[in-house]
Design a protein around this motif. Structure first.
Motif, mmCIF file in Angstrom:
data_model
loop_
_atom_site.group_PDB
_atom_site.id
_atom_site.type_symbol
_atom_site.label_atom_id
_atom_site.label_comp_id
_atom_site.label_asym_id
_atom_site.label_seq_id
_atom_site.Cartn_x
_atom_site.Cartn_y
_atom_site.Cartn_z
ATOM 1 N N ALA A 52 0.820 -1.216 0.000
ATOM 2 C CA ALA A 52 0.000 0.000 0.000
ATOM 3 C C ALA A 52 0.851 1.263 0.000
ATOM 4 N N VAL A 53 2.021 1.178 -0.627
ATOM 5 C CA VAL A 53 2.906 2.338 -0.765
ATOM 6 C C VAL A 53 2.749 2.903 -2.177
ATOM 7 N N MET A 54 2.570 4.218 -2.289
ATOM 8 C CA MET A 54 2.385 4.854 -3.586
ATOM 9 C C MET A 54 3.648 4.721 -4.431
ATOM 10 N N ARG A 55 3.485 4.183 -5.640
ATOM 11 C CA ARG A 55 4.596 3.971 -6.566
ATOM 12 C C ARG A 55 4.093 4.129 -7.996
ATOM 13 N N VAL A 56 5.020 3.968 -8.947
ATOM 14 C CA VAL A 56 4.627 3.863 -10.350
ATOM 15 C C VAL A 56 3.713 2.644 -10.512
ATOM 16 N N GLY A 57 2.743 2.733 -11.392
ATOM 17 C CA GLY A 57 1.771 1.668 -11.557
ATOM 18 C C GLY A 57 2.304 0.416 -12.231
ATOM 19 N N SER A 58 1.680 -0.695 -11.890
ATOM 20 C CA SER A 58 2.057 -1.991 -12.457
ATOM 21 C C SER A 58 1.790 -2.048 -13.961
ATOM 22 N N LEU A 59 0.674 -1.450 -14.401
ATOM 23 C CA LEU A 59 0.292 -1.541 -15.811
ATOM 24 C C LEU A 59 1.339 -0.898 -16.717
ATOM 25 N N ALA A 60 1.759 0.317 -16.394
ATOM 26 C CA ALA A 60 2.763 1.011 -17.208
ATOM 27 C C ALA A 60 4.081 0.251 -17.207
ATOM 28 N N THR A 61 4.459 -0.275 -16.047
ATOM 29 C CA THR A 61 5.721 -1.005 -15.941
ATOM 30 C C THR A 61 5.672 -2.299 -16.741
ATOM 31 N N CYS A 62 4.544 -2.994 -16.684
ATOM 32 C CA CYS A 62 4.382 -4.219 -17.484
ATOM 33 C C CYS A 62 4.525 -3.916 -18.969
ATOM 34 N N HIS A 63 3.957 -2.807 -19.401
ATOM 35 C CA HIS A 63 4.054 -2.417 -20.805
ATOM 36 C C HIS A 63 5.507 -2.191 -21.205
ATOM 37 N N LEU A 64 6.278 -1.537 -20.350
ATOM 38 C CA LEU A 64 7.694 -1.298 -20.639
ATOM 39 C C LEU A 64 8.479 -2.609 -20.677
ATOM 40 N N LEU A 65 8.170 -3.531 -19.778
ATOM 41 C CA LEU A 65 8.837 -4.838 -19.791
ATOM 42 C C LEU A 65 8.521 -5.600 -21.071
ATOM 43 N N HIS A 66 7.247 -5.597 -21.436
ATOM 44 C CA HIS A 66 6.822 -6.288 -22.663
ATOM 45 C C HIS A 66 7.586 -5.753 -23.874
ATOM 46 N N ALA A 67 7.801 -4.448 -23.914
ATOM 47 C CA ALA A 67 8.523 -3.828 -25.026
ATOM 48 C C ALA A 67 9.989 -4.249 -25.053
ATOM 49 N N LYS A 68 10.516 -4.654 -23.891
ATOM 50 C CA LYS A 68 11.914 -5.105 -23.792
ATOM 51 C C LYS A 68 12.048 -6.616 -23.939
ATOM 52 N N GLY A 69 10.951 -7.288 -24.240
ATOM 53 C CA GLY A 69 11.008 -8.734 -24.421
ATOM 54 C C GLY A 69 10.936 -9.536 -23.142
ATOM 55 N N VAL A 70 10.542 -8.890 -22.044
ATOM 56 C CA VAL A 70 10.369 -9.584 -20.763
ATOM 57 C C VAL A 70 8.879 -9.853 -20.578
ATOM 58 N N GLU A 71 8.507 -11.121 -20.411
ATOM 59 C CA GLU A 71 7.094 -11.438 -20.233
ATOM 60 C C GLU A 71 6.643 -11.025 -18.831
ATOM 61 N N PRO A 72 5.686 -10.099 -18.739
ATOM 62 C CA PRO A 72 5.253 -9.647 -17.419
ATOM 63 C C PRO A 72 4.093 -10.461 -16.860
ATOM 64 N N ILE A 73 4.023 -10.478 -15.535
ATOM 65 C CA ILE A 73 2.837 -10.940 -14.818
ATOM 66 C C ILE A 73 2.266 -9.713 -14.124
ATOM 67 N N TYR A 74 1.135 -9.270 -14.592
ATOM 68 C CA TYR A 74 0.507 -8.036 -14.128
ATOM 69 C C TYR A 74 -0.215 -8.290 -12.814
ATOM 70 N N GLN A 75 0.339 -7.767 -11.723
ATOM 71 C CA GLN A 75 -0.347 -7.866 -10.448
ATOM 72 C C GLN A 75 -1.404 -6.767 -10.373
ATOM 73 N N LEU A 76 -2.608 -7.169 -10.014
ATOM 74 C CA LEU A 76 -3.731 -6.229 -9.957
ATOM 75 C C LEU A 76 -4.455 -6.410 -8.626
ATOM 76 N N THR A 77 -4.519 -5.326 -7.832
ATOM 77 C CA THR A 77 -5.175 -5.395 -6.531
ATOM 78 C C THR A 77 -6.508 -4.644 -6.542
ATOM 79 N N CYS A 78 -7.362 -5.053 -5.627
ATOM 80 C CA CYS A 78 -8.708 -4.477 -5.537
ATOM 81 C C CYS A 78 -8.774 -3.256 -4.616
ATOM 82 N N ARG A 79 -7.694 -2.975 -3.933
ATOM 83 C CA ARG A 79 -7.691 -1.937 -2.904
ATOM 84 C C ARG A 79 -8.104 -0.556 -3.414
#
Length: 293
Positions: A52-79
């Motif tokens: 629950a610490v404010m950071r850069v979002g998982s979605l944007a980071t996953c997109h950047l990883l995907h562009a670098k050829g790293v397969e992401p696992i997108y963690q998504l919370t309901c909070r």
């Protein structure tokens, strides 16, 4: 097809990694760390405002990883989001090329760095899995048709060290019924107890990936024992860390992680390495654990 899904379907023993996005915009070094291990892991989790610490979002980071050829696992919370935002983010993730989603309820904001934040929790993890499964079938959670649908490989989490364990197994079954196709676990430090969990969880016939959190110090181990429910670091591991000098801590961390992996490998379908900034240790751990990656 998701490489994670393909490897688990082939019954290959998988290794996944994890990165936590930064608290700020300097994300380059975090992406570089993920690229460093991409040949050693089948996919990398990206945490969603971990603890629950404010950071850069998982979605944007996953997109950047995907562009670098790293397969992401997108963690998504309901909070932090209601059912509208959660479903919208899932559709956005698919459009951005993200196939793996790990569905979590999320820590309460009171535990993080903005304790005054209002929690949402419109869904819990089971409902989020149901919503994602519905999107996969071409309908939103309210039953409305989609113009094009995703095909997510959905995962969930479980705490194998919980006491009592039965509520975890009941929740696991609900998650499988809701659409979970794999599980990642909280940190495992006791292979014998993990084996007892596996004996009961195997009846669900879903792949289980054991969580391996790198021990950085005896103090870290004691903190987890005191503060983190469902995680127990045995006394013998704490003693090993206490007897290790600071210059040798990384070597000891590799030794312990590799030993744990060798112990749990016959019991599960993979391991999830949480290195907490020590991503440079991943190749050494994999080599010492005789994983052959």
């Amino acid at each position: 097809m998701s490489s994670l899904k393909e490897n688990l379907a082939k019954e290959n023993f998988v290794v996944t990694g994890e990165i936590g996005p930064p608290k700020g915009t300097h994300i380059e070094k975090y992406i570089e760390k993920a690229v460093l291990i991409k040949e050693k892991v089948v996919a990398a989790n990206v945490t969603d405002l971990q603890s629950a610490v404010m950071r850069v979002g998982s979605l944007a980071t996953c997109h950047l990883l995907h562009a670098k050829g790293v397969e992401p696992i997108y963690q998504l919370t309901c909070r932090d989001r209601n059912r509208l935002a959660l479903q919208s983010d899932l559709l956005s993730a698919w459009i951005l090329g993200i196939e793996n989603v790990l569905c979590l309820t999320g820590d309460h904001p009171s535990l993080g760095d903005h304790p005054q934040a209002k929690p949402v929790f419109d869904f819990d993890s089971v409902q989020l899995l149901k919503a994602a499964t519905s999107l996969n079938s071409g309908k939103d959670f309210s039953g409305h048709n989609l113009e094009g649908s995703p095909n997510f490989f959905l995962g969930a989490v479980v705490s194998p060290g919980a006491d009592p364990l039965e509520p975890q197994l009941i929740k696991m079954r609900k998650k499988v019924e809701a659409g979970a196709k794999f599980f990642q676990t909280q940190a495992v430090y006791d292979a014998e107890n993990f084996g007892k969990f596996i004996n009961k969880a195997n009846r669900l016939h879903v792949p289980i990936i054991a969580g391996i959190v790198i021990l950085k110090s005896a103090e870290m181990a004691k903190y987890m024992n005191e503060k983190l429910s469902g995680i127990t670091v045995p006394d013998n591991l704490i003693e090993e860390m206490e007897k290790t000098g600071k210059p040798d801590l990384k070597k000891k961390a590799v030794e312990i992680a590799a030993r744990l992996i060798r112990q749990v490998k016959p019991l599960c379908q993979g391991v999830h390495l949480m290195t907490l900034g020590w991503e440079d240790l991943v190749p050494k751990i994999i080599k010492e654990a005789d994983l052959g990656n």
